[in-house]
Design a protein around this motif. Structure first.
Motif, PDB file in Angstrom:
ATOM      1  N   GLY A 203      -4.118  16.044  31.681  1.00 19.88           N
ATOM      2  CA  GLY A 203      -5.286  15.174  31.845  1.00 19.88           C
ATOM      3  C   GLY A 203      -6.036  15.357  33.145  1.00 19.88           C
ATOM      4  N   LEU A 204      -6.194  16.611  33.549  1.00 21.81           N
ATOM      5  CA  LEU A 204      -6.792  16.900  34.850  1.00 21.81           C
ATOM      6  C   LEU A 204      -8.316  16.731  34.802  1.00 21.81           C
ATOM      7  CD1 LEU A 204      -5.490  17.961  37.487  1.00 21.81           C
ATOM      8  CD2 LEU A 204      -6.388  20.181  36.889  1.00 21.81           C
TER       9      LEU A 204
ATOM     10  N   ASP B 138     -10.280  16.163  31.624  1.00 20.33           N
ATOM     11  CA  ASP B 138      -9.109  16.069  30.749  1.00 20.33           C
ATOM     12  C   ASP B 138      -8.495  17.401  30.360  1.00 20.33           C
ATOM     13  OD1 ASP B 138      -8.331  13.517  30.510  1.00 20.33           O
ATOM     14  OD2 ASP B 138      -9.707  13.023  28.865  1.00 20.33           O
ATOM     15  N   LEU B 139      -8.287  18.276  31.324  1.00 19.09           N
ATOM     16  CA  LEU B 139      -7.636  19.541  31.006  1.00 19.09           C
ATOM     17  C   LEU B 139      -6.130  19.318  30.897  1.00 19.09           C
ATOM     18  CD1 LEU B 139      -9.298  22.202  33.330  1.00 19.09           C
ATOM     19  CD2 LEU B 139     -10.044  21.315  31.132  1.00 19.09           C
ATOM     20  N   SER B 140      -5.542  19.879  29.866  1.00 16.39           N
ATOM     21  CA  SER B 140      -4.084  19.843  29.747  1.00 16.39           C
ATOM     22  C   SER B 140      -3.623  21.209  29.292  1.00 16.39           C
ATOM     23  CB  SER B 140      -3.640  18.793  28.733  1.00 16.39           C
ATOM     24  OG  SER B 140      -4.053  17.520  29.158  1.00 16.39           O
ATOM     25  N   PHE B 141      -2.706  21.775  30.009  1.00 16.29           N
ATOM     26  CA  PHE B 141      -2.135  23.049  29.552  1.00 16.29           C
ATOM     27  C   PHE B 141      -0.800  23.263  30.215  1.00 16.29           C
ATOM     28  CE2 PHE B 141      -5.089  23.914  33.054  1.00 16.29           C
ATOM     29  CZ  PHE B 141      -4.265  24.589  33.947  1.00 16.29           C
ATOM     30  N   LYS B 142      -0.114  24.281  29.730  1.00 19.10           N
ATOM     31  CA  LYS B 142       1.214  24.575  30.248  1.00 19.10           C
ATOM     32  C   LYS B 142       1.312  26.081  30.432  1.00 19.10           C
ATOM     33  CE  LYS B 142       6.019  23.615  29.294  1.00 19.10           C
ATOM     34  NZ  LYS B 142       7.004  23.228  28.291  1.00 19.10           N
TER      35      LYS B 142
ATOM     36  N   LEU C 121      -7.434  17.710  45.632  1.00 22.57           N
ATOM     37  CA  LEU C 121      -6.766  16.763  44.755  1.00 22.57           C
ATOM     38  C   LEU C 121      -7.696  16.370  43.614  1.00 22.57           C
ATOM     39  CD1 LEU C 121      -5.092  14.459  47.419  1.00 22.57           C
ATOM     40  CD2 LEU C 121      -4.137  16.425  46.236  1.00 22.57           C
ATOM     41  N   PRO C 122      -7.131  16.181  42.414  1.00 27.15           N
ATOM     42  CA  PRO C 122      -7.962  15.815  41.262  1.00 27.15           C
ATOM     43  C   PRO C 122      -8.333  14.335  41.275  1.00 27.15           C
ATOM     44  CG  PRO C 122      -5.684  15.949  40.599  1.00 27.15           C
ATOM     45  CD  PRO C 122      -5.717  16.327  42.057  1.00 27.15           C
ATOM     46  N   ASP C 123      -9.361  13.976  40.492  1.00 32.00           N
ATOM     47  CA  ASP C 123      -9.694  12.558  40.331  1.00 32.00           C
ATOM     48  C   ASP C 123      -8.581  11.856  39.567  1.00 32.00           C
ATOM     49  OD1 ASP C 123     -11.989  13.597  41.261  1.00 32.00           O
ATOM     50  OD2 ASP C 123     -13.238  13.099  39.549  1.00 32.00           O
ATOM     51  N   ARG C 124      -8.201  12.494  38.469  1.00 30.52           N
ATOM     52  CA  ARG C 124      -7.139  11.945  37.627  1.00 30.52           C
ATOM     53  C   ARG C 124      -6.274  13.097  37.160  1.00 30.52           C
ATOM     54  NH1 ARG C 124     -11.282   9.230  35.470  1.00 30.52           N
ATOM     55  NH2 ARG C 124     -11.431  10.626  33.697  1.00 30.52           N
ATOM     56  N   GLY C 125      -5.112  12.744  36.660  1.00 31.03           N
ATOM     57  CA  GLY C 125      -4.269  13.765  36.064  1.00 31.03           C
ATOM     58  C   GLY C 125      -3.198  14.258  37.010  1.00 31.03           C
ATOM     59  N   THR C 126      -2.237  14.954  36.435  1.00 34.49           N
ATOM     60  CA  THR C 126      -1.095  15.421  37.229  1.00 34.49           C
ATOM     61  C   THR C 126      -0.893  16.919  37.055  1.00 34.49           C
ATOM     62  OG1 THR C 126       0.354  14.909  35.385  1.00 34.49           O
ATOM     63  CG2 THR C 126       0.162  13.245  37.106  1.00 34.49           C
ATOM     64  N   ILE C 127      -0.337  17.511  38.084  1.00 34.48           N
ATOM     65  CA  ILE C 127       0.079  18.905  38.009  1.00 34.48           C
ATOM     66  C   ILE C 127       1.552  18.941  38.391  1.00 34.48           C
ATOM     67  CG2 ILE C 127      -0.275  21.229  38.906  1.00 34.48           C
ATOM     68  CD1 ILE C 127      -3.078  20.381  39.716  1.00 34.48           C
ATOM     69  N   ARG C 128       2.367  19.440  37.504  1.00 31.55           N
ATOM     70  CA  ARG C 128       3.783  19.589  37.856  1.00 31.55           C
ATOM     71  C   ARG C 128       4.074  21.066  38.035  1.00 31.55           C
ATOM     72  NH1 ARG C 128       6.461  14.959  37.175  1.00 31.55           N
ATOM     73  NH2 ARG C 128       8.497  15.941  37.337  1.00 31.55           N
TER      74      ARG C 128
ATOM     75  N   LYS D 216     -14.636  22.343  29.659  1.00 25.43           N
ATOM     76  CA  LYS D 216     -13.469  22.381  28.786  1.00 25.43           C
ATOM     77  C   LYS D 216     -12.710  23.677  28.993  1.00 25.43           C
ATOM     78  CE  LYS D 216     -15.232  19.602  24.999  1.00 25.43           C
ATOM     79  NZ  LYS D 216     -14.689  18.346  25.208  1.00 25.43           N
ATOM     80  N   LEU D 217     -11.444  23.641  28.603  1.00 24.64           N
ATOM     81  CA  LEU D 217     -10.634  24.841  28.740  1.00 24.64           C
ATOM     82  C   LEU D 217     -10.107  25.264  27.370  1.00 24.64           C
ATOM     83  CD1 LEU D 217      -8.266  25.731  31.509  1.00 24.64           C
ATOM     84  CD2 LEU D 217      -7.283  25.687  29.256  1.00 24.64           C
ATOM     85  N   ILE D 218     -10.363  26.521  27.046  1.00 25.21           N
ATOM     86  CA  ILE D 218      -9.911  27.033  25.756  1.00 25.21           C
ATOM     87  C   ILE D 218      -8.820  28.048  26.016  1.00 25.21           C
ATOM     88  CG2 ILE D 218     -10.687  27.953  23.555  1.00 25.21           C
ATOM     89  CD1 ILE D 218     -13.582  27.619  25.078  1.00 25.21           C
ATOM     90  N   GLU D 219      -7.705  27.887  25.330  1.00 26.37           N
ATOM     91  CA  GLU D 219      -6.587  28.815  25.548  1.00 26.37           C
ATOM     92  C   GLU D 219      -6.625  29.916  24.501  1.00 26.37           C
ATOM     93  OE1 GLU D 219      -2.716  27.058  26.068  1.00 26.37           O
ATOM     94  OE2 GLU D 219      -3.634  25.155  26.621  1.00 26.37           O
ATOM     95  N   PHE D 220      -6.352  31.133  24.945  1.00 21.86           N
ATOM     96  CA  PHE D 220      -6.241  32.261  24.029  1.00 21.86           C
ATOM     97  C   PHE D 220      -4.878  32.907  24.225  1.00 21.86           C
ATOM     98  CE2 PHE D 220     -10.719  31.741  24.796  1.00 21.86           C
ATOM     99  CZ  PHE D 220     -11.280  31.876  23.533  1.00 21.86           C
ATOM    100  N   ASP D 221      -4.181  33.164  23.140  1.00 24.85           N
ATOM    101  CA  ASP D 221      -2.875  33.796  23.286  1.00 24.85           C
ATOM    102  C   ASP D 221      -2.994  35.286  23.488  1.00 24.85           C
ATOM    103  OD1 ASP D 221      -1.429  31.487  23.196  1.00 24.85           O
ATOM    104  OD2 ASP D 221      -1.429  31.434  21.004  1.00 24.85           O
ATOM    105  N   SER D 222      -4.108  35.840  23.085  1.00 24.76           N
ATOM    106  CA  SER D 222      -4.304  37.256  23.402  1.00 24.76           C
ATOM    107  C   SER D 222      -5.484  37.388  24.358  1.00 24.76           C
ATOM    108  CB  SER D 222      -4.546  38.057  22.125  1.00 24.76           C
ATOM    109  OG  SER D 222      -5.923  38.282  21.946  1.00 24.76           O
ATOM    110  N   LEU D 223      -5.307  38.264  25.313  1.00 20.37           N
ATOM    111  CA  LEU D 223      -6.323  38.401  26.349  1.00 20.37           C
ATOM    112  C   LEU D 223      -7.633  38.941  25.785  1.00 20.37           C
ATOM    113  CD1 LEU D 223      -6.953  38.283  29.381  1.00 20.37           C
ATOM    114  CD2 LEU D 223      -6.174  40.627  29.526  1.00 20.37           C
ATOM    115  N   SER D 224      -7.507  39.938  24.894  1.00 15.90           N
ATOM    116  CA  SER D 224      -8.737  40.577  24.411  1.00 15.90           C
ATOM    117  C   SER D 224      -9.592  39.590  23.636  1.00 15.90           C
ATOM    118  CB  SER D 224      -8.386  41.789  23.549  1.00 15.90           C
ATOM    119  OG  SER D 224      -7.417  41.431  22.600  1.00 15.90           O
ATOM    120  N   GLU D 225      -8.931  38.697  22.893  1.00 18.30           N
ATOM    121  CA  GLU D 225      -9.659  37.668  22.170  1.00 18.30           C
ATOM    122  C   GLU D 225     -10.456  36.793  23.148  1.00 18.30           C
ATOM    123  OE1 GLU D 225      -8.251  34.240  19.106  1.00 18.30           O
ATOM    124  OE2 GLU D 225      -6.859  35.887  19.454  1.00 18.30           O
ATOM    125  N   GLY D 226      -9.774  36.409  24.220  1.00 14.01           N
ATOM    126  CA  GLY D 226     -10.424  35.581  25.235  1.00 14.01           C
ATOM    127  C   GLY D 226     -11.598  36.289  25.865  1.00 14.01           C
TER     128      GLY D 226
END
Lengths: 279, 275
Positions: free
Chosen positions: B6-7, B23-27, B56-63, B200-210
């Motif tokens: 929720g960044l 509201d970015l969330s990723f791992k 520091l972000p407005d909201r959200g956590t980074i672990r 927004k953040l869009i995740e791609f599992d393959s680099l070339s696709e991204g």
């Protein structure tokens, strides 16, 4: 290699996450301050000619000018104390306080680039500046005292401990003020213009070129609240025990001043650290 | 491992709040290297700064588990009035024990190969020299994750080859999160891609696709990014579309348009290389 510790970002702690997991926090802070002192000295030296001597020369020249002016025109007013030491105590102590407090205002801006490294926190820049200023003015005081000693050829410090204590306590008081001023300047930028003006009258209220004994009895209570004046009078008394001390001047008061100021400054800082780190 | 929840980050500028992303969330798991894509100003560097913990972000956590480098880039981290040697001493005094400081500096000096400039004020350096020092410095320390912000793109061929080599060697026990507009470099070191677009953040599992998506978004920023995600968080397009039938006949007009633009871009790139 990977540590099992993790950190929630919102608590801006200085424990893990930047390759220093095995180093205890106080040690990290020690390193940071050491590094900042190094960089502070390097910049100072790079700004003037003749290296470190050049850094000392400028304040020394200012001192000598003041010594000349007051020495010539006001005559010896130090009572039992040598006029050189009388003025040196006043000017060095006042400038020490003023420099730490006012330089703290710009400590963050001057080190902006270095907050890139996460262990570096704003508080460290203020502490580093206080350390550098204290060292610098301690050296200058030593040079002046040595100069007077060569001229007078007699023992001129009766209580070394009292001299060191009043110097250090004043520096700590200034550190606390500096921390508060830094936070205030960050939250309200107009403060940065106002604060130096606000400090100017202290020059006349701190007994830089008069002794508390030398002013009318009824005004003394209005001046003796001032920790700078307290420290200056204590230092003069430390040079020569027969320099008269007002009853209102005491080491205890200065200790309380230093502790209150430091606690207040740290309190203000801790409550606003997140604010300072957010760009 | 880095886990972001929720960044949200915004800046206050001239009385207006400007949201960089919401509201970015990723791992990011251990062993994954990420290419961070997006147009200029999409918030890539801001995200790196947040991950590196220097903003520091407005909201959200980074672990975070493990150590993360500072964001290695051309700007920031160096005091202009000091020489590279003095700047390096500063950093090494913090990140290594006192007896290692000289070794680290020697390492960076050998890596950077900038000769006598090493002892001149940092502000006199060209961007190539800056990138040599900045990159060399970060490689002098062992981090689990390196944040690299376009630092290799400013160097010459020799430096790029060297950095490619050293990154490959580091890859064995470290991960990278890289921002680089030189996409070839990304292909070598990264296996996933994150694309930042309009907050927004869009995740791609393959680099070339991204990279494909990134390229097409560069040419046509209003193009929908939601086709990989659920359609409900699709935002109304900020830029008025010139194609009235866009909904009915998607892609046809924009494609024709963008292929022209591609050819233009390509020719200009060729010109740029010859300079």
């Amino acid at each position: 290699m990977p540590s099992v510790e993790s950190e929630a970002e919102n608590s801006a702690r200085r424990t893990t996450g930047y390759g220093l997991q095995t180093v205890p926090p106080w040690r990290i802070q020690w390193r940071v301050i050491d590094a900042l002192v190094y960089r502070e000295l390097k910049t100072r030296v790079s700004q003037v000619k003749f290296g470190f001597l050049g850094v000392l020369v400028q304040p020394l020249i200012v001192m000598s000018v003041f010594l000349l002016i007051f020495g010539l025109f006001r005559g010896a007013r130090g009572g039992p104390l040598d006029i050189g030491l009388f003025l040196a105590a006043g000017i060095v102590f006042y400038t020490l306080f003023n420099d730490i407090a006012i330089r703290s205002l710009n400590a963050m801006d001057a080190n902006e680039a270095l907050f890139f490294y996460r262990p570096v926190k704003p508080v460290d820049t203020v502490i580093a500046r206080a350390v550098v200023e204290s060292g610098l003015y301690a050296l200058i005081l030593i040079i002046i005292v040595a100069g007077v000693w060569i001229i007078r050829e007699q023992i001129i410090i009766s209580s070394f401990l009292q001299l060191v204590a009043s110097f250090m306590l004043l520096a700590v008081t200034a550190l606390g003020v500096g921390l508060s001023v830094m936070v205030a300047g960050h939250l309200f930028p107009f403060f940065k213009q106002v604060v130096p003006l606000f400090f100017r009258p202290l020059w006349f209220m701190s007994g830089v070129f008069f002794s508390l004994q030398g002013i009318p009895q009824q005004f003394r209570p209005y001046l003796s609240w001032n920790p700078i004046l307290q420290a200056i009078e204590l230092a003069r008394n430390a040079f020569n025990q027969s320099y008269p001390l007002e009853q209102s001047i005491s080491m205890g008061y200065l200790v309380v001043c230093a502790l209150v100021s430091l606690a207040f400054g740290l309190g203000v800082y801790v409550n606003n650290e997140k604010n300072l780190l957010t760009r | 491992m880095i886990e972001v929840n929720g960044l949200t980050k915004s800046y206050f500028h001239k009385g207006k709040r400007v949201t960089v992303f919401k509201d970015l969330s990723f791992k990011i798991n251990r062993g994954e290297s990420i290419a961070l894509l997006g147009r200029n100003g999409a918030g890539k560097s801001t995200l790196l700064r947040l991950l590196g913990g220097i903003d520091l972000p407005d909201r959200g956590t980074i672990r975070r588990n493990g150590s993360i480098s500072w964001p290695v880039g051309l700007t920031g981290g160096f005091q202009g009035s000091l020489s590279a040697r003095e700047n390096l001493t500063f950093v090494c005094k913090i990140y290594s024990s006192a007896d290692e400081v000289q070794d680290k500096i020697k390492y960076v000096e050998d890596f950077a190969e900038i000769g006598e400039y090493f002892d001149r004020p940092f502000k006199t350096y060209s961007s190539g020299m800056r990138s040599r020092v900045a990159f060399g410095l970060s490689m002098a320390f062992d981090f689990d994750v390196y944040l690299i912000d376009e630092v290799t793109s400013a160097g010459d061929e020799r430096f790029r080859a060297k950095s490619r080599e050293i990154l490959q060697e580091r890859h064995r026990n470290a991960d990278f999160i890289m921002v680089d507009h030189n996409l070839l470099g990304l292909k070598l070191h990264c296996n996933r891609a994150f694309l930042l677009h309009q907050g927004k953040l869009i995740e791609f599992d393959s680099l070339s696709e991204g990279i494909e998506k990134h390229k097409s978004l560069l040419l046509n920023p209003s193009e929908s990014v939601a086709d990989r995600k659920s359609t409900q968080d699709r935002q109304p397009s900020a830029i008025p579309t010139q194609h009235p039938h866009r909904g009915a006949t998607p892609r046809v007009a924009p494609l024709a348009n963008s292929s022209q633009q591609i050819s233009k871009v390509k020719t200009s790139q060729v010109k740029g290389d010859k300079k």
